[in-house]
Design an enzyme around this catalytic site. Structure first.
Site, PDB file in Angstrom:
ATOM      1  N   SER A   1     -17.288  10.382  27.535  1.00  0.00           N
ATOM      2  CA  SER A   1     -18.714  10.221  27.260  1.00  0.00           C
ATOM      3  C   SER A   1     -19.004   8.724  27.252  1.00  0.00           C
ATOM      4  O   SER A   1     -18.096   7.924  26.985  1.00  0.00           O
ATOM      5  CB  SER A   1     -19.051  10.807  25.887  1.00  0.00           C
ATOM      6  OG  SER A   1     -20.395  10.531  25.537  1.00  0.00           O
TER       7      SER A   1
ATOM      8  N   TYR B   1     -16.434  11.252  16.886  1.00  0.00           N
ATOM      9  CA  TYR B   1     -16.665  11.608  18.291  1.00  0.00           C
ATOM     10  C   TYR B   1     -16.333  10.426  19.203  1.00  0.00           C
ATOM     11  O   TYR B   1     -15.625  10.579  20.208  1.00  0.00           O
ATOM     12  CB  TYR B   1     -18.129  12.025  18.469  1.00  0.00           C
ATOM     13  CG  TYR B   1     -18.480  12.455  19.882  1.00  0.00           C
ATOM     14  CD1 TYR B   1     -17.942  13.619  20.416  1.00  0.00           C
ATOM     15  CD2 TYR B   1     -19.341  11.702  20.679  1.00  0.00           C
ATOM     16  CE1 TYR B   1     -18.257  14.026  21.708  1.00  0.00           C
ATOM     17  CE2 TYR B   1     -19.664  12.100  21.963  1.00  0.00           C
ATOM     18  CZ  TYR B   1     -19.128  13.260  22.473  1.00  0.00           C
ATOM     19  OH  TYR B   1     -19.436  13.666  23.756  1.00  0.00           O
TER      20      TYR B   1
HETATM   21  N1  LIG Z   1     -24.376  17.108  26.685  1.00  0.00           N
HETATM   22  C1  LIG Z   1     -24.217  15.820  26.722  1.00  0.00           C
HETATM   23  O1  LIG Z   1     -25.196  15.055  26.705  1.00  0.00           O
HETATM   24  C2  LIG Z   1     -22.839  15.211  26.814  1.00  0.00           C
HETATM   25  C3  LIG Z   1     -22.735  13.827  27.024  1.00  0.00           C
HETATM   26  C4  LIG Z   1     -21.469  13.255  27.123  1.00  0.00           C
HETATM   27  C5  LIG Z   1     -20.328  14.039  27.048  1.00  0.00           C
HETATM   28  N2  LIG Z   1     -20.463  15.378  26.837  1.00  0.00           N
HETATM   29  C6  LIG Z   1     -19.220  16.161  26.764  1.00  0.00           C
HETATM   30  O2  LIG Z   1     -19.285  17.214  27.690  1.00  0.00           O
HETATM   31  C7  LIG Z   1     -18.545  18.352  27.203  1.00  0.00           C
HETATM   32  C8  LIG Z   1     -19.430  19.581  27.229  1.00  0.00           C
HETATM   33  O3  LIG Z   1     -20.568  19.361  26.396  1.00  0.00           O
HETATM   34  P1  LIG Z   1     -21.856  20.305  26.411  1.00  0.00           P
HETATM   35  O4  LIG Z   1     -23.019  19.444  26.111  1.00  0.00           O
HETATM   36  O5  LIG Z   1     -21.873  21.165  27.629  1.00  0.00           O
HETATM   37  O6  LIG Z   1     -21.591  21.155  25.090  1.00  0.00           O
HETATM   38  P2  LIG Z   1     -21.361  22.730  24.911  1.00  0.00           P
HETATM   39  O7  LIG Z   1     -21.306  22.951  23.444  1.00  0.00           O
HETATM   40  O8  LIG Z   1     -22.354  23.487  25.698  1.00  0.00           O
HETATM   41  O9  LIG Z   1     -19.944  22.949  25.576  1.00  0.00           O
HETATM   42  C9  LIG Z   1     -18.734  22.764  24.916  1.00  0.00           C
HETATM   43  C10 LIG Z   1     -17.948  24.039  25.038  1.00  0.00           C
HETATM   44  O10 LIG Z   1     -16.683  23.848  24.396  1.00  0.00           O
HETATM   45  C11 LIG Z   1     -16.344  25.069  23.781  1.00  0.00           C
HETATM   46  N3  LIG Z   1     -15.380  24.867  22.718  1.00  0.00           N
HETATM   47  C12 LIG Z   1     -15.584  24.314  21.488  1.00  0.00           C
HETATM   48  N4  LIG Z   1     -14.464  24.366  20.770  1.00  0.00           N
HETATM   49  C13 LIG Z   1     -13.515  24.957  21.553  1.00  0.00           C
HETATM   50  C14 LIG Z   1     -12.156  25.303  21.360  1.00  0.00           C
HETATM   51  N5  LIG Z   1     -11.525  25.068  20.207  1.00  0.00           N
HETATM   52  N6  LIG Z   1     -11.489  25.889  22.381  1.00  0.00           N
HETATM   53  C15 LIG Z   1     -12.117  26.170  23.548  1.00  0.00           C
HETATM   54  N7  LIG Z   1     -13.419  25.873  23.786  1.00  0.00           N
HETATM   55  C16 LIG Z   1     -14.096  25.272  22.797  1.00  0.00           C
HETATM   56  C17 LIG Z   1     -17.683  25.595  23.219  1.00  0.00           C
HETATM   57  O11 LIG Z   1     -17.633  26.979  22.936  1.00  0.00           O
HETATM   58  C18 LIG Z   1     -18.640  25.226  24.342  1.00  0.00           C
HETATM   59  O12 LIG Z   1     -18.831  26.291  25.264  1.00  0.00           O
HETATM   60  C19 LIG Z   1     -18.052  17.966  25.808  1.00  0.00           C
HETATM   61  O13 LIG Z   1     -16.719  17.497  25.914  1.00  0.00           O
HETATM   62  C20 LIG Z   1     -18.990  16.834  25.414  1.00  0.00           C
HETATM   63  O14 LIG Z   1     -18.402  15.955  24.493  1.00  0.00           O
HETATM   64  C21 LIG Z   1     -21.680  15.980  26.710  1.00  0.00           C
END
Ligand SMILES: NC(=O)c1ccc[n+]([C@@H]2O[C@H](COP(=O)([O-])OP(=O)(O)OC[C@H]3O[C@@H](n4cnc5c(N)ncnc54)[C@H](O)[C@@H]3O)[C@@H](O)[C@H]2O)c1
Length: 254
Positions: free
Chosen positions: A127, A143
């Site tokens: 991120s 985080y």
């Molecule tokens: N959305 C953003 O703006 C953003 C920005 C930068 C980075 N990210 C990163 O992108 C990735 C996805 O984020 P997102 O926004 O789609 O969130 P999201 O919550 O939609 O997706 C994360 C997924 O991880 C799964 N998860 C959580 N704990 C788990 C576990 N113990 N085992 C297996 N699966 C598990 C959740 O069920 C979920 O489906 C993350 O790593 C997040 O840090 C997101």
């Protein structure tokens, strides 16, 4: 599965990959079902990435069912906010257990066979938050630390595996429009989280938050042989957001 993981799977499936969606949530089966209805090829498996035995077993089954794993996307991650003084060790440990140990466990599960076959693509989700920027309101020490760790992990693993023909890269998304981010950006008070998310996008030079498909398109490139000379890279994908020295929005499309 929802959010970025769903976007990545949809794009990869559209380009001919069989995708195995893994998640702790049983929503993953619905997402796989949608991909199949749209003419793609997908299956799903429930995995908790904090459970080492479950991860090993699941990847063994996936390899047996499909012959091999060519591409691993380490996307599972959580991003709740908590200020350091309010945080106990178990919170910090949980964040690391999912966001970085999860990446370690899944990579370890696929690597021996990738090394044997001298082929593999590992794409890790970092991120911009942590390695580059943070929310002024705070609450992101845990985080931020995990997402910075993903970059170090990526670079070290890229070096360790380059001679086996394996590419390991990391993506640093900025603000991506995903359900888990609803409420973190813009207020949900008026009951319209979508509108709040859309309006938040006007703070970004490109005038919108990224979509899960935007991330999927970058993963597609990193998973393809068109990026075969790229390893250990960290790629920011954020609509120009962190380029700003000062904010002069709102930015509307011209
Ligand atoms: N959305 C953003 O703006 C953003 C920005 C930068 C980075 N990210 C990163 O992108 C990735 C996805 O984020 P997102 O926004 O789609 O969130 P999201 O919550 O939609 O997706 C994360 C997924 O991880 C799964 N998860 C959580 N704990 C788990 C576990 N113990 N085992 C297996 N699966 C598990 C959740 O069920 C979920 O489906 C993350 O790593 C997040 O840090 C997101």
């Amino acid at each position: 599965m929802q959010g970025i993981g769903a976007g990545i799977s949809t794009v990869l499936a559209r380009h001919g990959a069989h995708v195995v969606l893994t998640d702790i949530s049983d929503k993953v089966a619905e997402t796989a079902g949608r991909i199949n209805e749209d003419g793609g090829s997908a299956s799903s498996k429930i995995i908790d990435v904090t459970n080492p035995d479950q991860v090993t077993e699941a990847f063994k089954e996936i390899s047996e069912e499909h012959g091999r794993v060519d591409i691993l996307v380490n996307n599972a991650g959580i991003y709740p906010r908590k200020k350091l003084v309010e945080m106990d060790e178990s919170y910090m440990q949980l964040m690391f257990n999912i966001n970085i140990f999860g990446t370690f466990r899944c990579s370890k599960a696929v690597l021996p066979s990738m090394m044997e076959r001298k082929y593999g693509k590992i794409i890790n989700m970092s991120s911009v938050t942590g390695p580059m920027v943070g929310a002024p309101v705070g609450g992101q020490t845990a985080y931020g630390a995990t997402k910075a760790a993903v970059i170090g992990f990526t670079k070290a693993l890229a070096l360790e595996t380059a001679q086996y023909g394996i590419n390991v890269n990391t993506i640093l998304p900025g603000y991506i429009h995903s359900p888990s981010a609803f409420g973190l950006r813009g207020s949900e008070d008026d009951g319209d989280a979508e509108k709040a998310m859309r309006e938040f996008g006007y703070k970004i030079p490109m005038g919108r938050q990224g979509s899960p498909q935007d991330i999927g398109n970058l993963v597609l490139f990193l998973a393809s042989d068109e990026s075969s000379y790229l390893t250990g890279s960290e790629i920011v994908i954020d609509g120009g957001n962190i380029l700003q020295e000062e904010y002069s929005g709102p930015y509307r499309p011209k």
